[in-house]
Motif scaffolding. Sequence first.
Motif, PDB file in Angstrom:
ATOM      1  N   PHE A 197       0.839  -1.212   0.000  1.00 35.76           N
ATOM      2  CA  PHE A 197       0.000   0.000   0.000  1.00 35.76           C
ATOM      3  C   PHE A 197       0.871   1.259   0.000  1.00 35.76           C
ATOM      4  CE2 PHE A 197      -1.714   3.533   2.471  1.00 35.76           C
ATOM      5  CZ  PHE A 197      -2.685   3.956   1.568  1.00 35.76           C
ATOM      6  N   LEU A 198       1.885   1.293   0.871  1.00 38.40           N
ATOM      7  CA  LEU A 198       2.722   2.497   0.981  1.00 38.40           C
ATOM      8  C   LEU A 198       3.461   2.789  -0.324  1.00 38.40           C
ATOM      9  CD1 LEU A 198       4.160   1.995   4.587  1.00 38.40           C
ATOM     10  CD2 LEU A 198       2.407   3.647   3.878  1.00 38.40           C
ATOM     11  N   ALA A 199       3.793   1.719  -1.064  1.00 39.93           N
ATOM     12  CA  ALA A 199       4.528   1.873  -2.321  1.00 39.93           C
ATOM     13  C   ALA A 199       3.626   2.321  -3.470  1.00 39.93           C
ATOM     14  CB  ALA A 199       5.193   0.538  -2.691  1.00 39.93           C
ATOM     15  N   SER A 200       2.329   2.158  -3.283  1.00 36.91           N
ATOM     16  CA  SER A 200       1.410   2.305  -4.413  1.00 36.91           C
ATOM     17  C   SER A 200       0.995   3.754  -4.657  1.00 36.91           C
ATOM     18  CB  SER A 200       0.155   1.464  -4.154  1.00 36.91           C
ATOM     19  OG  SER A 200      -0.638   2.098  -3.161  1.00 36.91           O
ATOM     20  N   GLU A 201       0.341   3.950  -5.802  1.00 38.07           N
ATOM     21  CA  GLU A 201      -0.214   5.271  -6.114  1.00 38.07           C
ATOM     22  C   GLU A 201      -1.482   5.524  -5.306  1.00 38.07           C
ATOM     23  OE1 GLU A 201       0.277   6.517 -10.445  1.00 38.07           O
ATOM     24  OE2 GLU A 201       0.804   4.384 -10.502  1.00 38.07           O
ATOM     25  N   ALA A 202      -1.997   4.481  -4.635  1.00 36.51           N
ATOM     26  CA  ALA A 202      -3.165   4.660  -3.755  1.00 36.51           C
ATOM     27  C   ALA A 202      -2.779   5.473  -2.525  1.00 36.51           C
ATOM     28  CB  ALA A 202      -3.721   3.304  -3.334  1.00 36.51           C
ATOM     29  N   ASN A 203      -1.502   5.408  -2.149  1.00 39.21           N
ATOM     30  CA  ASN A 203      -1.052   6.243  -1.029  1.00 39.21           C
ATOM     31  C   ASN A 203      -0.673   7.626  -1.544  1.00 39.21           C
ATOM     32  OD1 ASN A 203      -0.096   7.384   1.315  1.00 39.21           O
ATOM     33  ND2 ASN A 203       1.962   6.526   1.031  1.00 39.21           N
ATOM     34  N   THR A 204      -1.559   8.563  -1.340  1.00 39.37           N
ATOM     35  CA  THR A 204      -1.324   9.911  -1.874  1.00 39.37           C
ATOM     36  C   THR A 204      -1.011  10.935  -0.787  1.00 39.37           C
ATOM     37  OG1 THR A 204      -3.712  10.191  -1.804  1.00 39.37           O
ATOM     38  CG2 THR A 204      -2.757   9.606  -3.938  1.00 39.37           C
ATOM     39  N   TYR A 205      -1.250  10.571   0.514  1.00 39.63           N
ATOM     40  CA  TYR A 205      -1.140  11.618   1.543  1.00 39.63           C
ATOM     41  C   TYR A 205      -0.464  11.157   2.823  1.00 39.63           C
ATOM     42  CZ  TYR A 205      -2.531  16.176   3.394  1.00 39.63           C
ATOM     43  OH  TYR A 205      -2.525  17.453   3.882  1.00 39.63           O
ATOM     44  N   LEU A 206      -0.075   9.896   2.893  1.00 35.18           N
ATOM     45  CA  LEU A 206       0.568   9.377   4.112  1.00 35.18           C
ATOM     46  C   LEU A 206       2.074   9.490   3.936  1.00 35.18           C
ATOM     47  CD1 LEU A 206       0.441   7.839   6.802  1.00 35.18           C
ATOM     48  CD2 LEU A 206       0.035   5.753   5.529  1.00 35.18           C
ATOM     49  N   SER A 207       2.709  10.347   4.756  1.00 27.10           N
ATOM     50  CA  SER A 207       4.153  10.562   4.627  1.00 27.10           C
ATOM     51  C   SER A 207       4.743  11.006   5.960  1.00 27.10           C
ATOM     52  CB  SER A 207       4.433  11.615   3.537  1.00 27.10           C
ATOM     53  OG  SER A 207       5.803  11.617   3.193  1.00 27.10           O
ATOM     54  N   GLY A 208       5.949  10.558   6.222  1.00 25.20           N
ATOM     55  CA  GLY A 208       6.670  10.986   7.431  1.00 25.20           C
ATOM     56  C   GLY A 208       6.328  10.181   8.675  1.00 25.20           C
ATOM     57  N   GLN A 209       5.607   9.066   8.497  1.00 20.64           N
ATOM     58  CA  GLN A 209       5.128   8.308   9.658  1.00 20.64           C
ATOM     59  C   GLN A 209       5.943   7.030   9.903  1.00 20.64           C
ATOM     60  OE1 GLN A 209       2.718   9.748  11.547  1.00 20.64           O
ATOM     61  NE2 GLN A 209       3.061  11.374  10.050  1.00 20.64           N
ATOM     62  N   SER A 210       5.931   6.603  11.168  1.00 21.95           N
ATOM     63  CA  SER A 210       6.482   5.304  11.546  1.00 21.95           C
ATOM     64  C   SER A 210       5.293   4.461  11.973  1.00 21.95           C
ATOM     65  CB  SER A 210       7.466   5.455  12.706  1.00 21.95           C
ATOM     66  OG  SER A 210       8.550   6.247  12.284  1.00 21.95           O
ATOM     67  N   ILE A 211       4.940   3.515  11.148  1.00 25.16           N
ATOM     68  CA  ILE A 211       3.687   2.771  11.355  1.00 25.16           C
ATOM     69  C   ILE A 211       3.971   1.448  12.061  1.00 25.16           C
ATOM     70  CG2 ILE A 211       1.667   1.773  10.202  1.00 25.16           C
ATOM     71  CD1 ILE A 211       2.433   3.742   7.835  1.00 25.16           C
ATOM     72  N   GLN A 212       3.388   1.294  13.237  1.00 21.95           N
ATOM     73  CA  GLN A 212       3.551   0.064  14.016  1.00 21.95           C
ATOM     74  C   GLN A 212       2.628  -1.000  13.430  1.00 21.95           C
ATOM     75  OE1 GLN A 212       5.801   0.133  16.661  1.00 21.95           O
ATOM     76  NE2 GLN A 212       6.156   2.283  16.219  1.00 21.95           N
ATOM     77  N   ILE A 213       3.198  -2.164  13.097  1.00 25.68           N
ATOM     78  CA  ILE A 213       2.376  -3.292  12.632  1.00 25.68           C
ATOM     79  C   ILE A 213       2.794  -4.490  13.473  1.00 25.68           C
ATOM     80  CG2 ILE A 213       3.907  -3.446  10.576  1.00 25.68           C
ATOM     81  CD1 ILE A 213       1.458  -4.849   9.165  1.00 25.68           C
ATOM     82  N   ASP A 214       2.072  -4.678  14.589  1.00 28.96           N
ATOM     83  CA  ASP A 214       2.587  -5.556  15.647  1.00 28.96           C
ATOM     84  C   ASP A 214       1.511  -6.279  16.446  1.00 28.96           C
ATOM     85  OD1 ASP A 214       1.466  -3.509  17.056  1.00 28.96           O
ATOM     86  OD2 ASP A 214       3.317  -2.771  17.948  1.00 28.96           O
ATOM     87  N   GLY A 215       0.309  -6.405  15.888  1.00 36.10           N
ATOM     88  CA  GLY A 215      -0.752  -7.105  16.620  1.00 36.10           C
ATOM     89  C   GLY A 215      -1.082  -6.440  17.941  1.00 36.10           C
ATOM     90  N   ALA A 216      -0.866  -5.128  18.018  1.00 35.81           N
ATOM     91  CA  ALA A 216      -1.160  -4.286  19.198  1.00 35.81           C
ATOM     92  C   ALA A 216      -0.130  -4.456  20.326  1.00 35.81           C
ATOM     93  CB  ALA A 216      -2.578  -4.508  19.721  1.00 35.81           C
ATOM     94  N   PHE A 217       1.049  -5.043  20.006  1.00 41.02           N
ATOM     95  CA  PHE A 217       2.110  -5.248  21.013  1.00 41.02           C
ATOM     96  C   PHE A 217       2.571  -3.927  21.635  1.00 41.02           C
ATOM     97  CE2 PHE A 217       6.837  -5.318  21.519  1.00 41.02           C
ATOM     98  CZ  PHE A 217       6.904  -6.109  22.653  1.00 41.02           C
ATOM     99  N   SER A 218       2.858  -2.936  20.784  1.00 40.20           N
ATOM    100  CA  SER A 218       3.501  -1.720  21.288  1.00 40.20           C
ATOM    101  C   SER A 218       2.597  -0.867  22.175  1.00 40.20           C
ATOM    102  CB  SER A 218       4.059  -0.883  20.137  1.00 40.20           C
ATOM    103  OG  SER A 218       3.031  -0.563  19.234  1.00 40.20           O
ATOM    104  N   ILE A 219       1.284  -1.024  22.041  1.00 38.48           N
ATOM    105  CA  ILE A 219       0.396  -0.190  22.857  1.00 38.48           C
ATOM    106  C   ILE A 219      -0.134  -0.941  24.084  1.00 38.48           C
ATOM    107  CG2 ILE A 219      -0.293   1.462  21.087  1.00 38.48           C
ATOM    108  CD1 ILE A 219      -2.555  -1.442  21.996  1.00 38.48           C
ATOM    109  N   SER A 220       0.306  -2.199  24.255  1.00 34.59           N
ATOM    110  CA  SER A 220      -0.272  -2.970  25.372  1.00 34.59           C
ATOM    111  C   SER A 220       0.600  -2.854  26.615  1.00 34.59           C
ATOM    112  CB  SER A 220      -0.413  -4.431  24.973  1.00 34.59           C
ATOM    113  OG  SER A 220       0.859  -5.001  24.780  1.00 34.59           O
TER     114      SER A 220
END
Length: 220
Positions: A197-220
């Motif tokens: 998704f991030l590589a695609s042309e569908a992503n037009t406005y998401l930039s500068g973020q560090s996206i956690q993809i961790d099954g909710a580990f980091s917020i628990s």
Amino acid sequence: MKRVFLTGASRGIGAAIRNALQVAGYSIVSPSRSELDLSDRKSVESYLNHIQPQADILINNAGENIISSIEEIDLTVWDRLLQINLTSALQFTRYFAPQMKARGFGRIINISSAYSQKAREGRAMYSCAKAALDALTRTTAVEYSKWGVCVNSVCPGFVETELTKRNNGPEQIKILTGRIPMGRLASPEEIAELVLFLASEANTYLSGQSIQIDGAFSIS
Ligand SMILES: NC(=O)c1ccc[n+]([C@@H]2O[C@H](COP(=O)([O-])OP(=O)(O)OC[C@H]3O[C@@H](n4cnc5c(N)ncnc54)[C@H](OP(=O)(O)O)[C@@H]3O)[C@@H](O)[C@H]2O)c1
């Protein structure tokens, strides 16, 4: 056809990213370690000078995690880990970003880690490298977003790869799994879906973020 430059595609998350991008029709260059050793600054420089690759999308995925307590950190290993996880990403970013700027389109995706923000014994070298990679992501986004270049970090928690098995025995993996609200590790393919998704042309406005993809580990 959009062109991708991807590091560390021989196995694990990188191999899953390459497969997902191939199925989606991207053209991919993913040099092996024998063609390009990321632990050697000069190897990266001479590869870029010699091959002069072109890409619309850069994915800095390759990484290493060597575990050592603060007191036992060997500074040669520290330099090597920073070179692989951080400095090589800077070398590729400043090579490819001007091309992207000139075309008015680009995507840069840095594979970081939940440990860019969390701490665990023995992970100082890895955490420092990944935290700095997130910082590089932010500054690159500030400098290039106006040219149509979206720059983001992807921060996986625990993924079923050789790297995870190397650094955690079966008992440790059981304990860690118990701390993940989703109750399981991620598959490399789940990380690849987000990268797609991030590589695609569908992503037009998401930039500068560090996206956690961790099954909710980091917020628990
Ligand atoms: N697995 C996880 O749970 C997890 C969690 C958070 C973040 N991450 C991050 O995700 C990325 C991929 O991890 P992974 O789990 O897929 O790791 P992996 O299975 O150990 O694969 C690492 C990849 O990086 C390449 N690589 C390592 N050192 C290199 C060097 N000096 N020169 C060239 N290539 C080199 C390896 O190539 P060779 O085949 O030649 O060794 C391999 O293709 C890394 O940045 C890692 O920090 C992983």
